[in-house]
Design an enzyme around this catalytic site. Structure first.
Site, short mmCIF file in Angstrom:
data_model
loop_
_atom_site.label_atom_id
_atom_site.label_comp_id
_atom_site.label_asym_id
_atom_site.label_seq_id
_atom_site.Cartn_x
_atom_site.Cartn_y
_atom_site.Cartn_z
N ARG A 1 -4.45 -13.26 3.67
CA ARG A 1 -4.38 -13.53 2.54
C ARG A 1 -2.85 -13.65 1.78
O ARG A 1 -2.78 -14.25 0.45
CB ARG A 1 -4.97 -12.94 1.44
N GLN B 1 -0.16 -4.27 18.53
CA GLN B 1 -1.16 -4.45 18.96
C GLN B 1 -1.06 -5.92 18.75
O GLN B 1 -1.13 -6.65 18.40
CB GLN B 1 -1.53 -3.93 17.61
N GLY C 1 -11.81 -0.82 0.30
CA GLY C 1 -13.27 0.20 0.54
C GLY C 1 -13.92 1.60 0.04
O GLY C 1 -12.98 1.76 -1.08
C1 UD1 Z 1 -8.59 -1.00 3.59
C2 UD1 Z 1 -9.41 -0.36 4.12
C3 UD1 Z 1 -10.10 -0.40 3.06
C4 UD1 Z 1 -9.11 -0.06 1.77
C5 UD1 Z 1 -7.36 -0.93 1.74
C6 UD1 Z 1 -6.70 0.09 0.84
C7 UD1 Z 1 -10.16 -0.67 6.93
C8 UD1 Z 1 -10.40 -1.14 7.50
N1 UD1 Z 1 -9.66 -0.78 5.09
O1 UD1 Z 1 -8.71 -2.78 2.82
O2 UD1 Z 1 -10.67 1.05 2.76
O3 UD1 Z 1 -9.49 0.57 0.22
O4 UD1 Z 1 -7.27 -0.76 2.78
O5 UD1 Z 1 -5.66 -0.96 0.42
O6 UD1 Z 1 -8.94 0.80 6.83
N2 UD1 Z 1 -3.83 -3.44 10.14
C9 UD1 Z 1 -3.41 -3.92 11.94
N3 UD1 Z 1 -4.14 -3.71 12.77
C10 UD1 Z 1 -5.12 -4.22 11.73
C11 UD1 Z 1 -5.50 -4.71 10.59
C12 UD1 Z 1 -4.51 -4.28 9.38
O7 UD1 Z 1 -1.70 -3.24 11.63
O8 UD1 Z 1 -6.10 -5.16 13.17
C13 UD1 Z 1 -2.88 -3.27 9.10
C14 UD1 Z 1 -2.53 -4.30 8.62
O9 UD1 Z 1 -1.29 -4.61 8.57
C15 UD1 Z 1 -1.93 -4.02 6.47
C16 UD1 Z 1 -3.18 -2.55 6.86
O10 UD1 Z 1 -3.47 -2.69 7.83
O11 UD1 Z 1 -0.95 -3.15 6.32
C17 UD1 Z 1 -4.47 -2.60 6.03
O12 UD1 Z 1 -4.95 -3.50 6.52
P1 UD1 Z 1 -5.74 -4.76 5.09
O13 UD1 Z 1 -6.32 -5.92 6.03
O14 UD1 Z 1 -4.81 -5.20 3.93
O15 UD1 Z 1 -6.79 -3.95 4.66
P2 UD1 Z 1 -7.48 -4.12 3.07
O16 UD1 Z 1 -8.49 -4.74 3.88
O17 UD1 Z 1 -6.46 -3.95 3.05
MG MG Z 2 -4.75 -4.67 2.33
#
Ligand code: UD1
Ligand code: MG
Length: 431
Positions: free
Chosen positions: A16, A72, A138
């Site tokens: 995004r 990952q 979430g």
């Molecule tokens: C996530 C939460 C949501 C919360 C929000 C707060 C989950 C499923 N959802 O959503 O409940 O309200 O953050 O901002 O956790 N990442 C990895 N590996 C992955 C996917 C993500 O390392 O496979 C990392 C991303 O780089 C990021 C973080 O995890 O730093 C959060 O991922 P993001 O995609 O931003 O989740 P949100 O949709 O914001």
């Molecule tokens: Mg996020």
């Protein structure tokens, strides 16, 4: 002593953001998102730091210092990311704190509160906030006082989408509990493994989930450029409030930009529309006038800078100095009581005490290949429109006449003029 390990998730693609730069390296007030997060984690004193990297990991490895990491690949969600860290944590009694690289301003006292909830016997502790616009986050679902699950945006229905209690993503718990619950997480509707699914698993296991609350400003998650600009506004407001509390006058605070790594002392006045970049130090009783742009410089007490001054890196300006409009200063030292008032470029130079540099003076520091130094002594007077071709020394108490282009040193107490003779002719008129 209790072992505490931090795990920062930074593997996601950050789609995004629509950027070639990995999301965790985007900056707010000059500091990257992970540097902000690290600043608050530093106060918690963790015994081990762990990152989950994936997308553009090479760029991030350079920025995480001595922290350990796992890769990952592919990125199958936040739950999958945390699962991969299991082998890195030897002591399964350790408390782990999971934080997201895109949630930079988590207050350290709230993390400490979550750690004490775990010590008090909760299996898991989460950090939540109430949002006026919860879309994208979430939602934390409660039954009475008890947290029973987190529903992700993609899974919300009419009822849950109205919940405004949001999950920040920061989670704490004992390693053995978290990895055990993660083993039970199933693929979600969008094909990812959500870390947040462990909440309902924990709650069904009749274990209590602790909830700590903080403000939306503290827990903003940065997913796109609009969020990034919102976060910048939050930080700028905080910095300006901090400086005003410390005794800095800002006539129109909203128009002043301040880098988080700068320092401004008490009784400084900052006029509207000023940019204070990285590593700027401004000492007491100095005024920075409108439309000035300052980076990586020191400005002493009682100076007047601008309006429209550009102070570039590695510049030192000592007490009682005046820098006026349309003056650019780069990598130079201006000693006490000197004045550079109008339309001037000073680069790679030293100016002594109580010297006056006339309008339109240029230090010609660059010959097309190399930079050269200009040294101007104490009590020197440089007239207007003077070009000083470096390397050159203009020694104490000397005067340089207006319009001169100097290529040779001027010794102490001398007057130097380099100018072609003025010619005068009788004016002819046709009628
Ligand atoms: C996530 C939460 C949501 C919360 C929000 C707060 C989950 C499923 N959802 O959503 O409940 O309200 O953050 O901002 O956790 N990442 C990895 N590996 C992955 C996917 C993500 O390392 O496979 C990392 C991303 O780089 C990021 C973080 O995890 O730093 C959060 O991922 P993001 O995609 O931003 O989740 P949100 O949709 O914001
Ligand atoms: Mg996020």
């Amino acid at each position: 002593m209790m072992e505490v390990v931090s795990i920062i998730l930074a593997a996601g693609k950050g789609k995004r953001m629509n950027s070639d730069l990995p999301k965790p390296l985007h900056k707010i007030a000059g500091k990257s998102l992970i540097d902000w997060l690290e600043s608050s984690l530093d106060e918690v004193k963790v015994s081990k730091k762990l990152y989950v990297l994936g997308h553009q990991s090479e760029k991030l490895i350079k920025s995480i210092g001595t922290a350990d990491y796992v890769i990952q690949e592919p990125q199958l969600g936040t739950g999958h990311a945390v699962k991969l860290t299991k082998d890195k944590i030897k002591n399964h009694e350790a408390i782990i704190i999971i934080a997201y690289a895109d949630t930079p301003f988590v207050p350290s006292n709230k993390i400490k509160k979550m750690i004490s909830q775990i010590k008090d016997g909760y299996d898991i502790s989460i950090l939540g906030f109430v949002s006026s616009n919860p879309k994208g986050y979430g939602r934390i679902v409660k039954n009475g006082d008890e947290v029973i699950k987190i529903v992700e945006e993609v899974d919300t229905d009419d009822e849950t989408s109205k919940i405004n209690l949001c999950n920040s993503g920061i989670l704490a718990g004992r390693a053995n509990n978290i990895y055990n619950y993660l083993n039970q997480v199933k693929k979600s509707s969008n094909g990812e493994y959500f870390l947040t699914d462990i909440i309902s698993i924990c709650s069904k296991n009749t274990s209590k989930v602790g909830l700590v609350l903080s403000s939306e400003e503290d827990l903003i998650g940065i997913n796109d450029r609009e969020d990034l600009s919102k976060a910048e506004i939050i930080v700028q407001n905080r910095l300006r409030t901090k400086y005003m509390k410390n005794g800095v006058t800002m006539i129109d605070p909203r128009s002043v930009y301040i880098d988080a790594r700068s320092k401004i002392q008490k009784d400084v006045t900052v006029e509207p529309n000023v940019f204070i970049g990285a590593n700027v130090e401004i000492q007491s009783k100095t005024i920075i006038k409108s439309f000035s742009y300052l980076e990586d410089c020191f400005i002493g007490r009682n100076c007047s800078i601008g309006p429209f001054a550009r102070i570039r890196p590695e510049t030192e300006i000592l007490e009682n100095v005046k820098i006026g409009n349309f003056v650019e200063i780069k990598k130079s030292r201006i000693n006490e009581n000197s004045k550079v008032n109008h339309l001037t470029y000073v680069g790679d130079a030293t100016i002594g005490k109580s010297s006056n540099i006339g309008a339109g003076t240029i230090t010609c520091n660059y010959d097309g290949k190399q930079k050269h130094k200009t040294n101007i002594g104490n009590h020197v007077f440089i007239g207007s429109n003077v070009a000083l071709v470096a390397p050159i020394n203009i020694k104490d108490n000397s005067i340089v006449g207006a319009g001169s282009t100097l290529t040779k040193d001027v010794e102490e107490n001398l007057i130097a003029v380099e100018r072609s003779k003025q010619k005068q002719f009788k004016r002819r008129r046709k009628n």
